[in-house]
Design a protein around this motif. Sequence first.
Motif, PDB file in Angstrom:
ATOM      1  N   UNK A  66       0.829  -1.205   0.000  1.00 26.55           N
ATOM      2  CA  UNK A  66       0.000   0.000   0.000  1.00 26.55           C
ATOM      3  C   UNK A  66       0.866   1.259   0.000  1.00 26.55           C
ATOM      4  N   UNK A  67       1.955   1.227   0.756  1.00 21.51           N
ATOM      5  CA  UNK A  67       2.840   2.387   0.812  1.00 21.51           C
ATOM      6  C   UNK A  67       3.534   2.629  -0.533  1.00 21.51           C
ATOM      7  N   UNK A  68       3.925   1.554  -1.217  1.00 21.35           N
ATOM      8  CA  UNK A  68       4.538   1.717  -2.539  1.00 21.35           C
ATOM      9  C   UNK A  68       3.557   2.395  -3.494  1.00 21.35           C
ATOM     10  N   UNK A  69       2.303   1.989  -3.441  1.00 22.37           N
ATOM     11  CA  UNK A  69       1.312   2.617  -4.314  1.00 22.37           C
ATOM     12  C   UNK A  69       1.109   4.080  -3.943  1.00 22.37           C
ATOM     13  N   UNK A  70       1.167   4.376  -2.664  1.00 23.61           N
ATOM     14  CA  UNK A  70       1.046   5.759  -2.214  1.00 23.61           C
ATOM     15  C   UNK A  70       2.205   6.609  -2.734  1.00 23.61           C
ATOM     16  N   UNK A  71       3.400   6.033  -2.704  1.00 26.96           N
ATOM     17  CA  UNK A  71       4.583   6.726  -3.216  1.00 26.96           C
ATOM     18  C   UNK A  71       4.436   7.011  -4.710  1.00 26.96           C
ATOM     19  N   UNK A  72       3.929   6.041  -5.460  1.00 30.21           N
ATOM     20  CA  UNK A  72       3.696   6.245  -6.893  1.00 30.21           C
ATOM     21  C   UNK A  72       2.779   7.442  -7.124  1.00 30.21           C
ATOM     22  N   UNK A  73       1.691   7.502  -6.382  1.00 33.20           N
ATOM     23  CA  UNK A  73       0.711   8.578  -6.567  1.00 33.20           C
ATOM     24  C   UNK A  73       1.345   9.933  -6.250  1.00 33.20           C
ATOM     25  N   UNK A  74       2.018  10.023  -5.107  1.00 31.81           N
ATOM     26  CA  UNK A  74       2.623  11.296  -4.718  1.00 31.81           C
ATOM     27  C   UNK A  74       3.709  11.727  -5.692  1.00 31.81           C
ATOM     28  N   UNK A  75       4.478  10.760  -6.186  1.00 31.14           N
ATOM     29  CA  UNK A  75       5.519  11.074  -7.162  1.00 31.14           C
ATOM     30  C   UNK A  75       4.906  11.672  -8.425  1.00 31.14           C
ATOM     31  N   UNK A  76       3.846  11.055  -8.904  1.00 36.13           N
ATOM     32  CA  UNK A  76       3.187  11.534 -10.111  1.00 36.13           C
ATOM     33  C   UNK A  76       2.585  12.926  -9.903  1.00 36.13           C
ATOM     34  N   UNK A  77       1.943  13.127  -8.767  1.00 37.96           N
ATOM     35  CA  UNK A  77       1.269  14.396  -8.532  1.00 37.96           C
ATOM     36  C   UNK A  77       2.272  15.539  -8.341  1.00 37.96           C
ATOM     37  N   UNK A  78       3.427  15.244  -7.760  1.00 35.46           N
ATOM     38  CA  UNK A  78       4.445  16.279  -7.607  1.00 35.46           C
ATOM     39  C   UNK A  78       4.981  16.718  -8.970  1.00 35.46           C
ATOM     40  N   UNK A  79       5.171  15.757  -9.872  1.00 34.86           N
ATOM     41  CA  UNK A  79       5.601  16.104 -11.229  1.00 34.86           C
ATOM     42  C   UNK A  79       4.549  16.961 -11.922  1.00 34.86           C
TER      43      UNK A  79
END
Length: 444
Positions: free
Chosen positions: A273-286
């Motif tokens: 779940x945390x890995x998926x959260x990291x993916x989302x935050x990474x994308x949104x920051x870009x």
Amino acid sequence: MNKTLPLIAILATLAAFPAAAQDAAAPVEAAAAVSADVAYIFNTLLFLMGGFLVMWMAAGFAMLEAGLVRSKNVTTQLFKNISLFAIAGIMYWLIGYNLMYPGDGWTVPGVIGQLFSPKAIDAVGTGDASAGYSAGSDFFFQLMFCATTASIVSGTLAERVKLWPFLIFTVVLTALIYPIEASWQWGGGFLSEMGFSDFAGSTLVHAAGGFAALAGAIVLGARTGKYRPDGRQQPMPGSNLALATLGTFILWLGWFGFNGASQLAIGSVNDAADVSRIFVNTNMAASGGAVAAIIVTQLLYGKIDLTMVLNGALAGLVSITAEPLMPSVFAAILIGGVGGAIAVFVVPLLDKFKIDDVVGAIPVHLVAGIWGTMVVPLTNDGTNFVTQAIGVLCVGGFTFGVSLVVWLILKATMGIRVSKEAEISGLDISEMGMEAYPDFVQAK
């Protein structure tokens, strides 16, 4: 009173905005444990998949730089990217890994690890489930971060640096400079003991590469004709914005491995779940970085600058790399957005100091990397601004200082800059003897 709140206070307030609270990190019940074998398999796969995503970023750097340099220098830039990746692989195995992740043989506890100790991987047909992941997958993943640091330097010094001095600097950077400073945090060194936090390398990788590039740019000097005697600068547009845009998308994709696999585990429900959260935050920051660059360039120049937007997206990615797990999605957009705006403002600032950064790596990786590291305490209760600042100063001072010495030695002994004639005709002819676009050359 009607006073303007400081930027940090504004971000802290917005990060806690109720609309974003629903996705904020919260305690969860412990998930059922899986067997050590299953955890080993999934963790190893995470490292391997994250590693080849980060490796794909090498292609992104190559395409970005090929698109942002002039056509007469494209072949040289492509060569630098593939050669630095190969050099990083050998030097990190031979020296870097065990210098960065020391075992029992520290030479200076908390500061530097083992010299000339090649990394050993698991023997054929063997694996130790108690280790949590395979030794080979760990080495492969960590190597990609080392190579990324060197890639950052390549673009800044484009179009006027000699090839062999650059390759020699790459040897020093990947074998010694990066492993030593990264060991202070990720190798259990003194920054880690102080409580410094850099999840995936905003400072340890990106700002470090930026500091090394800055030292090189200062010693190397600007491209011929870039800055006129009257103080104005001569625009030197890149050869192919389609390639630059492709490179940016490749880097954006690779960043999911860069940040996501830095969770270092996916053998449990919570880790997944945390890995998926990291993916989302990474994308949104870009996304935040790109949109911020669009708005800022429109307001400053009256028109949108594509190259600034590309760098804005990358600056957003660099900014969130220090902590992609804990922020809410809304906070991630803000962090990336500020990073994108910073990149736009720093580009003309460098020009005022006549520091010629061909691809904008210093604003994107150095300045946005510092920003991302310093904003971590807004979302992480266990960190503080003083410790974060100490970490940035230690990594920056060491990397810039050693890099400056190496560049000065190379300049004094073999020279680091091509001749003026070679620079005008292009490094593809003078350094490589071949051209990226031979069909476009007019027949004499």
